[in-house]
Motif scaffolding. Sequence first.
Motif, PDB file in Angstrom:
ATOM      1  N   PHE A  88      36.550  42.218  44.409  1.00 48.00           N
ATOM      2  CA  PHE A  88      35.262  42.515  43.789  1.00 48.00           C
ATOM      3  C   PHE A  88      34.240  42.861  44.869  1.00 48.00           C
ATOM      4  N   ASP A  89      33.523  43.984  44.683  1.00 48.01           N
ATOM      5  CA  ASP A  89      32.497  44.379  45.652  1.00 48.01           C
ATOM      6  C   ASP A  89      31.127  44.540  45.022  1.00 48.01           C
ATOM      7  N   GLY A  90      31.016  44.320  43.716  1.00 46.00           N
ATOM      8  CA  GLY A  90      29.718  44.370  43.055  1.00 46.00           C
ATOM      9  C   GLY A  90      29.149  45.759  42.844  1.00 46.00           C
ATOM     10  N   VAL A  91      29.919  46.802  43.135  1.00 49.49           N
ATOM     11  CA  VAL A  91      29.432  48.171  43.014  1.00 49.49           C
ATOM     12  C   VAL A  91      29.404  48.593  41.536  1.00 49.49           C
ATOM     13  N   LEU A 101      35.829  29.410  22.048  1.00 52.16           N
ATOM     14  CA  LEU A 101      36.267  30.314  23.103  1.00 52.16           C
ATOM     15  C   LEU A 101      36.907  29.496  24.203  1.00 52.16           C
ATOM     16  N   CYS A 102      37.704  30.177  25.039  1.00 51.24           N
ATOM     17  CA  CYS A 102      38.200  29.522  26.245  1.00 51.24           C
ATOM     18  C   CYS A 102      38.291  30.546  27.365  1.00 51.24           C
ATOM     19  N   ASP A 103      38.330  30.043  28.601  1.00 52.32           N
ATOM     20  CA  ASP A 103      38.698  30.871  29.747  1.00 52.32           C
ATOM     21  C   ASP A 103      40.202  30.729  29.925  1.00 52.32           C
ATOM     22  N   HIS A 104      40.925  31.828  29.832  1.00 52.77           N
ATOM     23  CA  HIS A 104      42.367  31.758  30.026  1.00 52.77           C
ATOM     24  C   HIS A 104      42.699  31.444  31.491  1.00 52.77           C
ATOM     25  N   MET A 105      43.920  30.993  31.710  1.00 52.43           N
ATOM     26  CA  MET A 105      44.430  30.736  33.051  1.00 52.43           C
ATOM     27  C   MET A 105      44.044  31.866  34.011  1.00 52.43           C
ATOM     28  N   GLY A 106      43.515  31.484  35.182  1.00 55.41           N
ATOM     29  CA  GLY A 106      43.173  32.482  36.188  1.00 55.41           C
ATOM     30  C   GLY A 106      41.845  33.173  35.966  1.00 55.41           C
ATOM     31  N   HIS A 107      41.059  32.707  34.996  1.00 56.93           N
ATOM     32  CA  HIS A 107      39.783  33.331  34.661  1.00 56.93           C
ATOM     33  C   HIS A 107      38.691  32.272  34.545  1.00 56.93           C
ATOM     34  N   GLY A 108      37.464  32.674  34.872  1.00 57.24           N
ATOM     35  CA  GLY A 108      36.316  31.810  34.655  1.00 57.24           C
ATOM     36  C   GLY A 108      36.466  30.438  35.273  1.00 57.24           C
ATOM     37  N   TYR A 116      26.574  42.257  32.430  1.00 56.38           N
ATOM     38  CA  TYR A 116      27.661  41.382  32.853  1.00 56.38           C
ATOM     39  C   TYR A 116      28.018  41.599  34.316  1.00 56.38           C
ATOM     40  N   LEU A 117      27.849  42.807  34.826  1.00 54.43           N
ATOM     41  CA  LEU A 117      28.080  43.039  36.252  1.00 54.43           C
ATOM     42  C   LEU A 117      27.193  42.126  37.090  1.00 54.43           C
ATOM     43  N   GLU A 118      25.950  41.965  36.678  1.00 53.29           N
ATOM     44  CA  GLU A 118      25.045  41.083  37.424  1.00 53.29           C
ATOM     45  C   GLU A 118      25.495  39.634  37.319  1.00 53.29           C
ATOM     46  N   ARG A 119      26.015  39.231  36.192  1.00 54.07           N
ATOM     47  CA  ARG A 119      26.526  37.860  36.044  1.00 54.07           C
ATOM     48  C   ARG A 119      27.751  37.658  36.947  1.00 54.07           C
ATOM     49  N   LYS A 120      28.563  38.677  37.103  1.00 55.41           N
ATOM     50  CA  LYS A 120      29.719  38.594  37.995  1.00 55.41           C
ATOM     51  C   LYS A 120      29.276  38.472  39.450  1.00 55.41           C
ATOM     52  N   ARG A 121      28.241  39.199  39.808  1.00 51.16           N
ATOM     53  CA  ARG A 121      27.723  39.119  41.174  1.00 51.16           C
ATOM     54  C   ARG A 121      27.244  37.710  41.511  1.00 51.16           C
ATOM     55  N   CYS A 174      33.604  32.794  40.193  1.00 52.17           N
ATOM     56  CA  CYS A 174      34.606  32.505  39.165  1.00 52.17           C
ATOM     57  C   CYS A 174      34.746  33.636  38.148  1.00 52.17           C
ATOM     58  N   ARG A 175      33.787  34.556  38.131  1.00 54.06           N
ATOM     59  CA  ARG A 175      33.853  35.679  37.186  1.00 54.06           C
ATOM     60  C   ARG A 175      34.241  36.981  37.888  1.00 54.06           C
ATOM     61  N   GLN A 176      34.659  36.903  39.132  1.00 56.81           N
ATOM     62  CA  GLN A 176      34.851  38.115  39.922  1.00 56.81           C
ATOM     63  C   GLN A 176      36.291  38.620  39.954  1.00 56.81           C
ATOM     64  N   ASN A 177      37.074  38.316  38.914  1.00 59.60           N
ATOM     65  CA  ASN A 177      38.414  38.893  38.827  1.00 59.60           C
ATOM     66  C   ASN A 177      38.318  40.411  38.775  1.00 59.60           C
ATOM     67  N   THR A 178      39.074  41.078  39.605  1.00 60.85           N
ATOM     68  CA  THR A 178      39.108  42.540  39.559  1.00 60.85           C
ATOM     69  C   THR A 178      40.537  43.079  39.612  1.00 60.85           C
TER      70      THR A 178
END
Length: 323
Positions: free
Chosen positions: A203-206, A87-94, A223-228, A232-236
């Motif tokens: 990203f507001d975590g709602v 797997l990889c994180d694409h440009m602009g992600h992770g 996954y929402l909790e992992r984003k919170r 680096c995972r908060q792309n919206t």
Amino acid sequence: MTALPFALLPEEGYDGAMEQVLFQLAQRKAASGMDERLPGQGIYWEQYEPEGGSDRVVFISHGFTESTLEYAELTWYFLQAGYGVFLCDHMGHGKSYRLLEDTWLTHAVCFDDYVQDLRHLVTQEVLPRSRGKRRYLFGHSMGGAIAILYLEQYPGDFDRCVLCAPMVMPAAGGFPNPLGRALVRFMCAAGQGEKPLLTQHPFDGVDRFETSCVTSRARYLWYLERKREDKCRQNTAATYSWAREAIGVQAPILARARTVQVPVLLCQAGLDTVVLLPPQDDLAILLPRGRKIVYHTAKHEIYRSGNDVLEQFLSDILGFLAQ
């Protein structure tokens, strides 16, 4: 439906089950790293091997605003079925490089950068680490567009491909498509390409499960909790430039589809509102060895469906890859 060689994680008690999955994945991680195609532009990648090794590997190409972590459950299932996984994180992600400082914005100047980043990882890491093995490509949404463009430009690296709700053409975010495309072109021409699309926000975590593109609440909330927990995972949101590039992939994808000689399974979500379905239909027809399966009750992220749909989805994929 072919019986799966593993049990699906229960949606009740899902968080606890995922703790065990992450623990097991840590034991099965064979390698990870940061590769630079261009100076200062590191692409994060991971490799996993099933217990006892494997003679076949899957490369997972994730979608817009996603990351490698979002595919932990799917990675675990592939391992359980005897597949190695990249797997990889694409440009602009992770953990990978970004063109803008704001981590909630997903920006691209040229969509082909995604394809060339993947090509770099494949030549530098995947091919040397999978000599003598069969290689498969799995691409979801934006990652599906990257995957099919890759197969068109670089034949011979993968033996089969699974497209999960591929982004042949994105929907227009609530605007009629001609109006949405015109707005994107105007804003880019006006020098506003790095600005977020009109309808998108930080990203507001709602919890927005009801309007999300996921049908499993347990998988969505995990996954929402992992984003919170990790910026680096908060792309919206997408920038106007990213939207311009995403809109532009349909023409080259369809123009070169007949050159793809490997078997391709296109998995379509019947309730998809993120990408348009007719361009997917066109792609399935144009692919010389293409096959389409429709999951009528699935939303865009089929791989995060409830267990009833997920079981069928995984059974279809594993059956296809085993042919």
